[in-house]
Design a protein around this motif. Structure first.
Motif, PDB file in Angstrom:
ATOM      1  N   THR A   1       0.834  -1.205   0.000  1.00  0.00           N
ATOM      2  CA  THR A   1       0.000   0.000   0.000  1.00  0.00           C
ATOM      3  C   THR A   1       0.868   1.253   0.000  1.00  0.00           C
ATOM      4  O   THR A   1       0.618   2.206  -0.754  1.00  0.00           O
ATOM      5  CB  THR A   1      -0.925   0.012   1.225  1.00  0.00           C
ATOM      6  OG1 THR A   1      -1.797  -1.116   1.162  1.00  0.00           O
ATOM      7  CG2 THR A   1      -1.749   1.291   1.275  1.00  0.00           C
ATOM      8  N   HIS A   2       1.903   1.274   0.859  1.00  0.00           N
ATOM      9  CA  HIS A   2       2.809   2.412   0.903  1.00  0.00           C
ATOM     10  C   HIS A   2       3.498   2.615  -0.447  1.00  0.00           C
ATOM     11  O   HIS A   2       3.660   3.745  -0.917  1.00  0.00           O
ATOM     12  CB  HIS A   2       3.869   2.217   1.988  1.00  0.00           C
ATOM     13  CG  HIS A   2       3.335   2.333   3.385  1.00  0.00           C
ATOM     14  ND1 HIS A   2       2.386   3.270   3.757  1.00  0.00           N
ATOM     15  CD2 HIS A   2       3.626   1.632   4.516  1.00  0.00           C
ATOM     16  CE1 HIS A   2       2.116   3.139   5.044  1.00  0.00           C
ATOM     17  NE2 HIS A   2       2.860   2.144   5.525  1.00  0.00           N
ATOM     18  N   LEU A   3       3.905   1.522  -1.083  1.00  0.00           N
ATOM     19  CA  LEU A   3       4.560   1.613  -2.382  1.00  0.00           C
ATOM     20  C   LEU A   3       3.609   2.181  -3.433  1.00  0.00           C
ATOM     21  O   LEU A   3       3.997   3.020  -4.250  1.00  0.00           O
ATOM     22  CB  LEU A   3       5.079   0.249  -2.821  1.00  0.00           C
ATOM     23  CG  LEU A   3       6.360  -0.247  -2.143  1.00  0.00           C
ATOM     24  CD1 LEU A   3       6.603  -1.717  -2.475  1.00  0.00           C
ATOM     25  CD2 LEU A   3       7.560   0.592  -2.575  1.00  0.00           C
ATOM     26  N   THR A   4       2.364   1.722  -3.413  1.00  0.00           N
ATOM     27  CA  THR A   4       1.371   2.220  -4.360  1.00  0.00           C
ATOM     28  C   THR A   4       1.171   3.726  -4.209  1.00  0.00           C
ATOM     29  O   THR A   4       1.149   4.476  -5.192  1.00  0.00           O
ATOM     30  CB  THR A   4       0.024   1.498  -4.159  1.00  0.00           C
ATOM     31  OG1 THR A   4       0.202   0.097  -4.398  1.00  0.00           O
ATOM     32  CG2 THR A   4      -1.027   2.039  -5.114  1.00  0.00           C
ATOM     33  N   HIS A   5       1.053   4.189  -2.955  1.00  0.00           N
ATOM     34  CA  HIS A   5       0.888   5.615  -2.703  1.00  0.00           C
ATOM     35  C   HIS A   5       2.145   6.387  -3.104  1.00  0.00           C
ATOM     36  O   HIS A   5       2.053   7.496  -3.661  1.00  0.00           O
ATOM     37  CB  HIS A   5       0.584   5.852  -1.221  1.00  0.00           C
ATOM     38  CG  HIS A   5      -0.748   5.327  -0.794  1.00  0.00           C
ATOM     39  ND1 HIS A   5      -1.102   5.166   0.534  1.00  0.00           N
ATOM     40  CD2 HIS A   5      -1.819   4.902  -1.517  1.00  0.00           C
ATOM     41  CE1 HIS A   5      -2.326   4.687   0.614  1.00  0.00           C
ATOM     42  NE2 HIS A   5      -2.779   4.519  -0.623  1.00  0.00           N
TER      43      HIS A   5
END
Length: 213
Positions: free
Chosen positions: A179-183
């Motif tokens: 999720t952090h990578l996507t953001h």
């Protein structure tokens, strides 16, 4: 078995890695090219896992070739192997789509591990380059702000860590890492891990120093 395409305009330089990889049981060298345009054509025909690329060649540059491989949607991963490691060389190559960047001085085992990592789509940077990218990141100006956790990620990615290792280091789940990578990708306007590191460095985004692995 990991398959490779070697690209360098100097036959002697090509022959070194060719001999090393050909003698190793878990690698197969599918061919060698002397320029970027030839490399793209061969990669499309031979479908290698990894393209080991010199970024500076008179018969079509490696950076342009990596960009073309990415644009064509080929599954191969571009791994730069060169004597040049200035920011002017590293940043464009990574932003073009290179999975990693190594110096030609890398020893045999380091080169083998880098190719294995590239085949798994893990970011690969030589220690000196990774250290420079991590230490050179400063406070963001004029771009979408990153959360504290999103700020942790580029420094860890620059070290070549997997999602599992990032989760373990930051005491979060792998799903949260994704999720952090996507953001992070959305805010930096990139599509992969290596480009996220390069863009964060280029924009001067300061990251907290993560715990040593």
């Amino acid at each position: 078995m990991i398959t490779l395409l070697l690209v360098d305009d100097h036959p002697v330089v090509r022959n070194g890695p060719h001999g090393m990889f050909a003698a190793a049981p878990d690698f197969e060298v599918l061919g060698a090219a002397a320029g970027g345009a030839e490399a793209v054509a061969m990669a499309q025909r031979l479908d290698p896992d990894v393209v080991l690329m010199d970024p500076r060649m008179p018969e079509g540059g490696g950076v342009a070739a990596i960009r073309e491989l990415t644009a064509r949607g080929l599954r191969c991963r571009g791994l730069v192997l060169t004597t040049y490691d200035t920011d002017a060389d590293v940043i464009p190559a990574i932003k073009a789509g290179a999975t990693g960047y190594l110096r030609e001085a890398a020893h045999r085992d380091e080169l083998f591990e880098a190719v294995r990592a590239a085949a798994e789509n893990r970011t690969v940077l030589s220690p000196a380059i990774a250290a420079r990218l991590v230490e050179g990141i400063r406070a963001p100006v004029g771009h979408r702000p990153l959360s504290a956790r999103e700020l942790d990620v580029p420094a860890l990615v620059a070290r070549g860590t997997t999602n599992r290792e990032i989760a373990r280091t930051l005491f979060i789940s792998e799903a949260t890492v994704k999720t952090h990578l996507t953001h992070l990708y959305a805010k930096l306007e990139v599509t992969d891990r290596a480009a996220a590191v390069a863009t964060a460095y280029e924009r001067g985004i300061r990251t907290p120093r993560p715990p040593d692995r």
